[in-house]
Each structure stands twice: as C-alpha cells, then as structure tokens.
Design an enzyme around this catalytic site. Structure first.
Site, PDB file in Angstrom:
ATOM      1  N   ASP A 139       7.361  -6.468   9.488  1.00  0.00           N
ATOM      2  CA  ASP A 139       8.556  -6.633  10.317  1.00  0.00           C
ATOM      3  C   ASP A 139       8.664  -8.028  10.927  1.00  0.00           C
ATOM      4  O   ASP A 139       9.560  -8.270  11.738  1.00  0.00           O
ATOM      5  CB  ASP A 139       8.573  -5.582  11.429  1.00  0.00           C
ATOM      6  CG  ASP A 139       7.350  -5.682  12.335  1.00  0.00           C
ATOM      7  OD1 ASP A 139       6.242  -5.817  11.799  1.00  0.00           O
ATOM      8  OD2 ASP A 139       7.503  -5.605  13.569  1.00  0.00           O
TER       9      ASP A 139
ATOM     10  N   ASP B  90      -8.276  -6.958  13.187  1.00  0.00           N
ATOM     11  CA  ASP B  90      -7.934  -8.299  13.672  1.00  0.00           C
ATOM     12  C   ASP B  90      -8.878  -8.745  14.783  1.00  0.00           C
ATOM     13  O   ASP B  90      -9.376  -9.869  14.780  1.00  0.00           O
ATOM     14  CB  ASP B  90      -6.473  -8.346  14.138  1.00  0.00           C
ATOM     15  CG  ASP B  90      -6.092  -7.132  14.987  1.00  0.00           C
ATOM     16  OD1 ASP B  90      -6.992  -6.371  15.387  1.00  0.00           O
ATOM     17  OD2 ASP B  90      -4.891  -6.951  15.236  1.00  0.00           O
TER      18      ASP B  90
ATOM     19  N   ASP C 145       0.824  -1.215   0.000  1.00  0.00           N
ATOM     20  CA  ASP C 145       0.000   0.000   0.000  1.00  0.00           C
ATOM     21  C   ASP C 145       0.855   1.262   0.000  1.00  0.00           C
ATOM     22  O   ASP C 145       0.355   2.351   0.305  1.00  0.00           O
ATOM     23  CB  ASP C 145      -0.916   0.020   1.233  1.00  0.00           C
ATOM     24  CG  ASP C 145      -2.337  -0.446   0.884  1.00  0.00           C
ATOM     25  OD1 ASP C 145      -2.562  -0.805  -0.279  1.00  0.00           O
ATOM     26  OD2 ASP C 145      -3.204  -0.462   1.774  1.00  0.00           O
TER      27      ASP C 145
ATOM     28  N   ASP D  49       2.873  -9.304   9.282  1.00  0.00           N
ATOM     29  CA  ASP D  49       3.173  -7.896   9.069  1.00  0.00           C
ATOM     30  C   ASP D  49       4.609  -7.756   8.555  1.00  0.00           C
ATOM     31  O   ASP D  49       5.406  -8.692   8.642  1.00  0.00           O
ATOM     32  CB  ASP D  49       2.999  -7.108  10.372  1.00  0.00           C
ATOM     33  CG  ASP D  49       1.532  -6.823  10.676  1.00  0.00           C
ATOM     34  OD1 ASP D  49       0.684  -7.108   9.800  1.00  0.00           O
ATOM     35  OD2 ASP D  49       1.230  -6.338  11.779  1.00  0.00           O
TER      36      ASP D  49
END
Length: 558
Positions: A194, A286, A133, A192
């Site tokens: 990281d 989530d 994104d 995600d």
C-alpha cells in the site's frame, strides 16, 4: 451492599460489633474488615509499583520530546551529498533492488507497482521484484498482468511467486534475496503493497550511504492518505506522527539506532548479509533484523522530511490484529535476542539502551502499567477507598503526556480526550499481545495481512487525471487506482459464478465489554462517594470501552 450502606447512611466506624443489626449489616462489616486487613495492602503495593513505572515511562517520553524540540531549534538533520552521483553518467549510480512483498493485496497492488515503476533512477541500474505470496489465483493473474504491462514499457521488473508461503513476509523476502542476481546489487529498497513512494525517493535516500560505509539503513517517514477518514484513523495518525516525529527522529539522530519500520526504507545489502539476513522466528522480522544489525555495529539514518504515502487500517478489527502483532512480536524477539545482547561487544550504554529502554520500558512496561493501573486498579479502588489513586495520577499527568503526544499532529488537538481514552482502551489488546509474546502463547504467532481499501492521495488523483488527458491509449500502463483492479477481478469472478456481496456487520469484543461493565459499575460507586474527577474519568473510560466493544468505531468488516 454498597448501595444499601449508602442509602441507610451506615457509618460503621461508630458501630460496635454488638450493635450490628441484621445479616446484611454484619456481612458488610465483615467485608470492610477483610478489605482493610488483606485486600487494601495488596492493591496499594501494586498501585504504587504501577505508578512508579508510569512516572519512569512519562520521563522517558518527556526526554524524547525535549530531544525533538532541540532538533527543531537547532535545525538538525542528516546531511546528504547532493552531487553524490553524476546525472549524465548512469554508470555512476549504484545498483538498486526494489522489493514489493504482497499477499492477496487486490485493492492496492496496481498503485504500489505503478509508483515504484516511476522511480527516478537509471533503468539499467534498477531491478524491481514483485514478491507475490497470494493464494488467490485471480489476484495472481491480475498482478502478473500488471507486471507484464510495465515490463512491456521497458521497466526492469519481474514477478515472483512462492508455492509454499512459509515464514510469511520474512520468508518471502528471504526467498527473494536468495536469487543469484542479487549479488550484483548494493542496496535494496522495500515497500509494502500500500506504499506509494515519490519518484525522487531513491535520489533522496541512497546518497546518504555514500561516504558513510558504516550506515546500514536509511528509513523514511510514513504519511497517510486516509488519516481523516474516520475517528479511528485520526487517532492512529496522532500515535504514528509521534512515533516518527519524536521517537524515530530522536533515536536516529542521537543514538543512530531505531526499529526498522518494515517498509519505506533502504538497506545496504552487505548489512543484511552480515546480520544474518531475514529470519522467520518472530512476527516482527523488521525489528529483528534491525536489532541484529545494531549488534553488528551498523548505524541507521532516519529522514523525517522524506514521506511515503500509505494507508491506515479503517476498521477496528484490522487495527486490533495489527496492534496484536506489533506488540507480541517484540516480546518474542526480546526472549530470543537477550543472550546475544548481553554477550555482544557493544558498549554498556548501548546494551542498557537496548534492553531497558528499547525493549523493557517501551515494549513491556508501557502496556503493563497502562492496562493494570487505569483499567483494573483504578476501578477497584472505588470499592477499596483505602487504596484510592491521587488525582494527579489519573488526570494531570495523563493529560500532559497526551498533550505531548499530540504536538506532532497539532490539527488533532480537538481529539485530545478521545485519544487519551482510546489509548487506555487499546491497552487491553496490547497487554494481551505482550503476555502472549513473552510467554510464547499460540496467539503470538498469528500473522494476518492488514486489510487495505486502495485509497489514493490527492496528488495521485491529479497525476492520473493529467496522464489520462495526455494519452488515453496508454491506460494500461499508467498509474491507476485500485478500483481498476477491482473491476478486473469482479469480471473474472462473474464469469465463473455470480456471488452476493457480504453485508458489513458489527462484531462484539467480550474483553472490552467486560471492562466496560467494570468501569461503569465503578463510576456508579464513585458517584455515591462524590469522588468528582474519578467519577468522570471512570464514566467516560467505561463508555469508551463500550463503544469499542460494540465495534462502533471505524468501519465495519464485511
């Protein structure tokens, strides 16, 4: 007037109204009368209410810890069929989709893509989606090149970019799940940008679904590559270790329900679809999908032994924004989900757990009493001694509860007192976020991507060194540190225009500084009255607010 009254040693209980000398003494006597008749009763009612909430929340935490001790004592954990799939027959493995949502993650994109591309799973049964994104064209180019390099290596990986970034992460995932080829896959793993899963992650999680058609989610635990970076990361580590070791593990094993952590988890795609898929209505997509899946009867499994390395925010600014989102979102969700929970076909116990424990006690009551009792009522009682709090409320129980919190991270024991003070300091942010989410204020819908540094764990560094020694010709497709991406990005920018690095600076946080002034003033008043424990608590809590208000904890933002 308090200082003057102390210096002149006025004992106004022995002074008759006609014996009052001077305007100051008369004003002080009028204040005492007004305080006793009107202010003290209100403060007493509010303080008793907060103390009751404090005790209820402490009992909840104590029961969670007892459940964790029971799990350790009995060595309870989810069972997995180790021979669930035939290693020699790749077709026996289910089709798995892996998604990596990211947005302008130039520091970490390379290491996360590299880690996911090295997952041990038959290649023809695995598809990786890099959901970018980013609105920075240079970052888009870097990520495309990284995906292309792994594609050339034979990894089944594709790059997706949305031109309109609506719905943030939820919109990104929703868009990816709308692809036609998704119907061919049974499970979806989400990481995600990281997060760096170990190669055996899928083989440690997917088998838990086999033979358990009612299981919709398998969640792994997080570990942190930078937990010892500074005091802020150490204190975060204490909180999150308790969250995973105690809250998630106990709720997963005994209730088969917990909040999805948004990453390092595997969903059964059927569970996502039956629950309505990803929705963009809150900043905690989530938790939203987890609650809706629970309402549809799906069960969750938490694996405390499976850890996925990731990063903790190293600056207070980044941590503050993250915590605001994490505490405003649940209140938004509670408003939206309450009718569905009440009218659902779940049992009364599950409804009560969801409404009173999951939402009200742990998401609303905790920040409310923590801020109100320790940051507002306690300092006010120094000026209203009729409503003074007992020592066990401000000292004994908080220290005991902090000890319980720190048990999952025993090496952090020296940080017990800083942890207690910092948690009270963070209650300002959490209370503000809770109120904004509950009443749908504008700040409740803010979504700021948590800033990353691109740190790698020691195992990553060793793996890189080993690979580089074996083959220097394959440098582009090896698991690289984020510094390589930064070098590429700097070269692209240098070709366009030279730029100066921004200096790091300290921010000033007005709310924290205002509370520091209140607490330090109250500590001075407490010193005049020789309160002892109250004085030390107010002094150190005030200094804690001052340190945070001046941005002297963690790394500074550039």
């Amino acid at each position: 007037m308090e200082v003057i009254a102390h210096i002149k040693k006025w004992n106004l209980n022995l002074i008759q109204p006609l014996e009052v000398e001077g305007l100051v003494q008369w004003s002080y006597m009028a204040w005492l009368s007004f305080r006793v008749d009107y202010i003290a009763p209100l403060v007493l009612i509010l303080s008793k209410f907060c103390i009751v909430l404090f005790l209820i929340q402490s009992l909840d935490r104590l029961f969670l810890c007892i459940g964790c001790f029971w799990i350790k004592h009995k060595k309870l954990k989810p069972e997995m069929d180790e021979d669930a799939y035939d290693i020699e027959d790749g077709s026996s493995f289910p089709m798995v989709l892996v998604q990596i949502p990211m947005c302008n993650e130039k520091e970490v994109y390379a290491q996360s893509i590299s880690a996911v591309c090295q997952l041990d799973w038959p290649r023809e049964r695995l598809l990786i989606q890099v959901l970018d994104d980013s609105d920075d064209e240079n970052v888009q180019l870097l990520i495309k090149n990284e995906v292309s390099s792994w594609n050339q290596k034979g990894v089944n990986i594709i790059y997706r970019h949305r031109f309109v970034r609506t719905g943030y992460k939820a919109g990104n995932l929703k868009s990816a799940m709308a692809c036609d080829y998704v119907k061919d896959y049974e499970f979806v793993a989400i990481f995600d940008a990281d997060f760096q899963p170990n190669p055996d992650f899928l083989k440690q999680t997917i088998p838990h679904f086999k033979g358990n058609p009612e299981v919709g989610l398998v969640q792994a635990r997080w570990s942190f590559v930078n937990k010892d970076e500074n005091l802020l990361t150490r204190l975060q580590n204490i909180n999150l270790c308790f969250h995973f070791e105690v809250e998630q593990q106990v709720n997963g094993l005994f209730l088969e329900f917990f909040g999805f952590n948004g990453t390092a988890g595997v969903w059964r795609i059927k569970a996502l679809e039956e629950s309505g898929g990803w929705l963009e209505r809150t900043t905690v997509e989530d938790m939203d999908i987890a609650v809706r899946a629970h309402l549809h009867g799906w069960k969750f499994i938490f694996l405390n032994d499976i850890k996925v390395p990731c990063e903790l925010p190293e600056s207070y600014e980044a941590y503050k924004k993250q915590q605001h989102r994490w505490h405003s979102g649940p209140m938004q969700l509670f408003r939206l989900c309450l009718p569905a929970i009440v009218t659902s076909k779940m049992g009364i116990w599950k409804k009560a757990n969801l409404i009173f424990l999951f939402f009200l006690l742990r998401k609303l009551i905790l920040p409310f009493y923590s801020f109100t009792l320790f940051c507002i009522i306690l300092p006010l009682t120094m000026f209203i001694p009729e409503a003074e709090l007992p020592v066990w409320v401000i000292c004994y129980i908080p220290i005991f509860m902090s000890l319980l919190n720190i048990l999952p991270a025993p090496k952090s024991f020296p940080f017990l007192v800083p942890y207690l003070l910092f948690e009270n300091t963070m209650s300002v942010t959490k209370f503000n976020a809770m109120v904004s989410g509950l009443f749908q204020l504008g700040s409740a819908y803010e979504w700021v991507v948590t800033k990353k540094t691109g740190r790698s764990s020691e195992s990553d560094l060793l793996a890189m060194a080993e690979k580089e020694s074996k083959s220097s010709n394959q440098e582009k497709i090896q698991r690289r540190l984020s510094e390589s991406g930064l070098e590429m990005l700097s070269k692209v920018k240098e070709q366009k225009a030279p730029h100066l690095k921004k200096k790091k600076r300290n921010r000033l946080y007005r709310k924290e500084l205002a509370l520091a002034l209140l607490l330090l003033t109250a500590s001075a008043r407490s010193l005049l009255s020789a309160h002892g424990v109250h004085f030390y608590f107010l002094l150190f809590q005030g200094l804690s607010f001052l340190v945070v208000g001046l941005d002297l904890i963690g790394e500074q933002m550039s």
